[in-house]
Design a protein around this motif. Structure first.
Motif, PDB file in Angstrom:
ATOM      1  N   LYS A   1      21.262 -17.672 -49.882  1.00  0.00           N
ATOM      2  CA  LYS A   1      20.838 -17.799 -51.548  1.00  0.00           C
ATOM      3  C   LYS A   1      21.621 -17.031 -52.405  1.00  0.00           C
ATOM      4  O   LYS A   1      21.437 -17.015 -53.434  1.00  0.00           O
ATOM      5  CB  LYS A   1      19.277 -17.336 -51.603  1.00  0.00           C
ATOM      6  CG  LYS A   1      18.998 -16.071 -50.829  1.00  0.00           C
ATOM      7  CD  LYS A   1      17.404 -15.674 -50.656  1.00  0.00           C
ATOM      8  CE  LYS A   1      17.092 -14.541 -50.477  1.00  0.00           C
ATOM      9  NZ  LYS A   1      15.632 -14.276 -50.296  1.00  0.00           N
ATOM     10  N   THR A   2      22.492 -16.114 -51.920  1.00  0.00           N
ATOM     11  CA  THR A   2      23.250 -15.181 -52.712  1.00  0.00           C
ATOM     12  C   THR A   2      24.719 -15.744 -52.800  1.00  0.00           C
ATOM     13  O   THR A   2      25.415 -15.161 -53.616  1.00  0.00           O
ATOM     14  CB  THR A   2      23.388 -13.725 -52.216  1.00  0.00           C
ATOM     15  OG1 THR A   2      24.021 -13.834 -50.783  1.00  0.00           O
ATOM     16  CG2 THR A   2      21.954 -13.071 -52.291  1.00  0.00           C
TER      17      THR A   2
ATOM     18  N   ASP B   1      15.320 -23.611 -43.597  1.00  0.00           N
ATOM     19  CA  ASP B   1      14.814 -22.519 -44.089  1.00  0.00           C
ATOM     20  C   ASP B   1      15.851 -21.216 -43.862  1.00  0.00           C
ATOM     21  O   ASP B   1      15.975 -20.467 -44.845  1.00  0.00           O
ATOM     22  CB  ASP B   1      13.569 -22.316 -43.726  1.00  0.00           C
ATOM     23  CG  ASP B   1      12.439 -23.241 -44.339  1.00  0.00           C
ATOM     24  OD1 ASP B   1      12.987 -23.971 -45.058  1.00  0.00           O
ATOM     25  OD2 ASP B   1      11.609 -23.523 -43.567  1.00  0.00           O
TER      26      ASP B   1
ATOM     27  N   VAL C   1      17.632 -27.053 -54.419  1.00  0.00           N
ATOM     28  CA  VAL C   1      16.610 -26.443 -53.466  1.00  0.00           C
ATOM     29  C   VAL C   1      15.402 -26.890 -54.033  1.00  0.00           C
ATOM     30  O   VAL C   1      15.111 -26.559 -55.033  1.00  0.00           O
ATOM     31  CB  VAL C   1      17.094 -24.944 -53.479  1.00  0.00           C
ATOM     32  CG1 VAL C   1      16.105 -24.391 -52.275  1.00  0.00           C
ATOM     33  CG2 VAL C   1      18.523 -24.577 -53.097  1.00  0.00           C
TER      34      VAL C   1
ATOM     35  N   TRP D   1      19.048 -21.619 -46.297  1.00  0.00           N
ATOM     36  CA  TRP D   1      18.579 -21.092 -47.375  1.00  0.00           C
ATOM     37  C   TRP D   1      18.447 -19.504 -47.547  1.00  0.00           C
ATOM     38  O   TRP D   1      18.946 -19.016 -48.581  1.00  0.00           O
ATOM     39  CB  TRP D   1      17.312 -21.600 -47.842  1.00  0.00           C
ATOM     40  CG  TRP D   1      16.597 -21.221 -48.934  1.00  0.00           C
ATOM     41  CD1 TRP D   1      15.441 -20.549 -49.056  1.00  0.00           C
ATOM     42  CD2 TRP D   1      17.249 -21.144 -50.324  1.00  0.00           C
ATOM     43  NE1 TRP D   1      15.201 -20.116 -50.479  1.00  0.00           N
ATOM     44  CE2 TRP D   1      16.367 -20.457 -51.221  1.00  0.00           C
ATOM     45  CE3 TRP D   1      18.341 -21.322 -50.910  1.00  0.00           C
ATOM     46  CZ2 TRP D   1      16.487 -19.927 -52.445  1.00  0.00           C
ATOM     47  CZ3 TRP D   1      18.906 -21.054 -52.197  1.00  0.00           C
ATOM     48  CH2 TRP D   1      17.771 -20.668 -53.090  1.00  0.00           C
ATOM     49  N   ARG D   2      17.813 -18.878 -46.633  1.00  0.00           N
ATOM     50  CA  ARG D   2      17.685 -17.563 -46.641  1.00  0.00           C
ATOM     51  C   ARG D   2      18.926 -16.879 -46.526  1.00  0.00           C
ATOM     52  O   ARG D   2      19.069 -15.618 -47.433  1.00  0.00           O
ATOM     53  CB  ARG D   2      16.429 -17.085 -45.623  1.00  0.00           C
ATOM     54  CG  ARG D   2      15.066 -17.506 -45.782  1.00  0.00           C
ATOM     55  CD  ARG D   2      14.330 -16.709 -44.803  1.00  0.00           C
ATOM     56  NE  ARG D   2      14.512 -17.007 -43.387  1.00  0.00           N
ATOM     57  CZ  ARG D   2      14.042 -18.078 -42.756  1.00  0.00           C
ATOM     58  NH1 ARG D   2      13.334 -18.893 -43.208  1.00  0.00           N
ATOM     59  NH2 ARG D   2      14.363 -18.112 -41.313  1.00  0.00           N
TER      60      ARG D   2
ATOM     61  N   TYR E   1      26.820 -19.898 -44.101  1.00  0.00           N
ATOM     62  CA  TYR E   1      25.859 -19.217 -45.046  1.00  0.00           C
ATOM     63  C   TYR E   1      26.323 -17.748 -45.323  1.00  0.00           C
ATOM     64  O   TYR E   1      25.555 -17.240 -45.971  1.00  0.00           O
ATOM     65  CB  TYR E   1      24.676 -19.961 -45.126  1.00  0.00           C
ATOM     66  CG  TYR E   1      24.441 -21.150 -45.091  1.00  0.00           C
ATOM     67  CD1 TYR E   1      23.953 -21.878 -46.152  1.00  0.00           C
ATOM     68  CD2 TYR E   1      24.739 -22.296 -44.042  1.00  0.00           C
ATOM     69  CE1 TYR E   1      24.017 -23.378 -46.577  1.00  0.00           C
ATOM     70  CE2 TYR E   1      24.529 -23.538 -44.164  1.00  0.00           C
ATOM     71  CZ  TYR E   1      24.039 -24.004 -45.434  1.00  0.00           C
ATOM     72  OH  TYR E   1      23.921 -25.458 -45.452  1.00  0.00           O
TER      73      TYR E   1
ATOM     74  N   GLY F   1      12.444 -24.517 -50.717  1.00  0.00           N
ATOM     75  CA  GLY F   1      13.006 -23.611 -49.599  1.00  0.00           C
ATOM     76  C   GLY F   1      14.054 -24.724 -48.908  1.00  0.00           C
ATOM     77  O   GLY F   1      14.670 -24.180 -47.841  1.00  0.00           O
TER      78      GLY F   1
END
Length: 214
Positions: free
Chosen positions: A175-176, A168, A190, A171-172, A135, A193
């Motif tokens: 997310k870009t 979580d 999503v 995702w953090r 990610y 979250g």
């Protein structure tokens, strides 16, 4: 004009036929567009040999006709030798990067314009070493300005395999990421979250052109 410098982060380039083919196809296509491309050789420490579970799985495959004979050490060694020869001959690859720190340091030293995650089951925990790397969390750590894209990346299964805390964190970290999907399709949905489902509407680069769009 200076070529766009692209890094590809995909499945570990070991003994998987499909993994090597998709890595080669994506790299070949990006090079045809004029990009300077390198596939990142993200690895883990040497894994132990076949377990009893592996042997039982092979027996089931044999009974179901999916393999013609039981694997042997000699045959596996020959297969890995040939696959490694293909990888080393046809792929532009980075040095072996065995840890997250090594990966982070490499991207600090090499100035990539874009990083592509995929294709294949790069978002499946059991297949990807240090899952958060897929990610692109390490780019956040070094404040990299590189564009971040996911191409035909997959979770590989219908059932959700991530515990909530990992969901979580992913995702953090991701997310870009930019994902491309057909109009009206949901790629990574999503909800609160957590990524719930992945629908691969893109086409892997190793699928022949005549089959695309089916």
């Amino acid at each position: 004009m200076t070529a766009v410098k692209v890094a590809i982060l995909t499945q570990p380039l070991a003994h998987n036929y499909g993994g090597l083919l998709q890595a080669y196809a994506l790299q070949h296509y990006l090079k045809s567009l004029g990009c300077e491309v390198q596939t990142i050789d993200r690895r883990v420490s040497a894994q132990p040999g076949p377990t009893i579970i592996d042997q039982l799985c092979n027996l089931m495959r044999l009974a179901l006709g999916r393999i013609k004979s039981m694997p042997t050490k000699a045959r596996d060694a020959e297969m890995w030798r040939k696959l490694a020869a293909f990888r080393d001959t046809h792929l532009s690859i980075s040095p072996e990067l065995m840890s997250e720190e090594a990966l982070r340091q490499y991207f600090q030293n090499v100035d990539f314009d874009a990083v592509v995650v995929g294709s294949d089951q790069v978002w499946r925990p059991r297949y990807s070493p240090s899952l958060l790397n897929f990610y692109l969390n390490f780019l956040n750590d070094i404040n990299s300005p590189a564009k971040r894209l996911a191409y035909a990346a997959s979770f590989g299964v219908d059932d959700w395999e991530y515990p909530d805390e990992l969901s979580d964190a992913c995702w953090r970290a991701g997310k870009t990421l930019r994902c491309r999907f057909s109009s009206g399709e949901i790629g990574g949905c999503v909800v609160s979250g957590q990524v719930r489902r992945f629908c691969a509407v893109g086409c892997r680069p190793d699928v022949p052109a005549r089959h695309r769009g089916l």
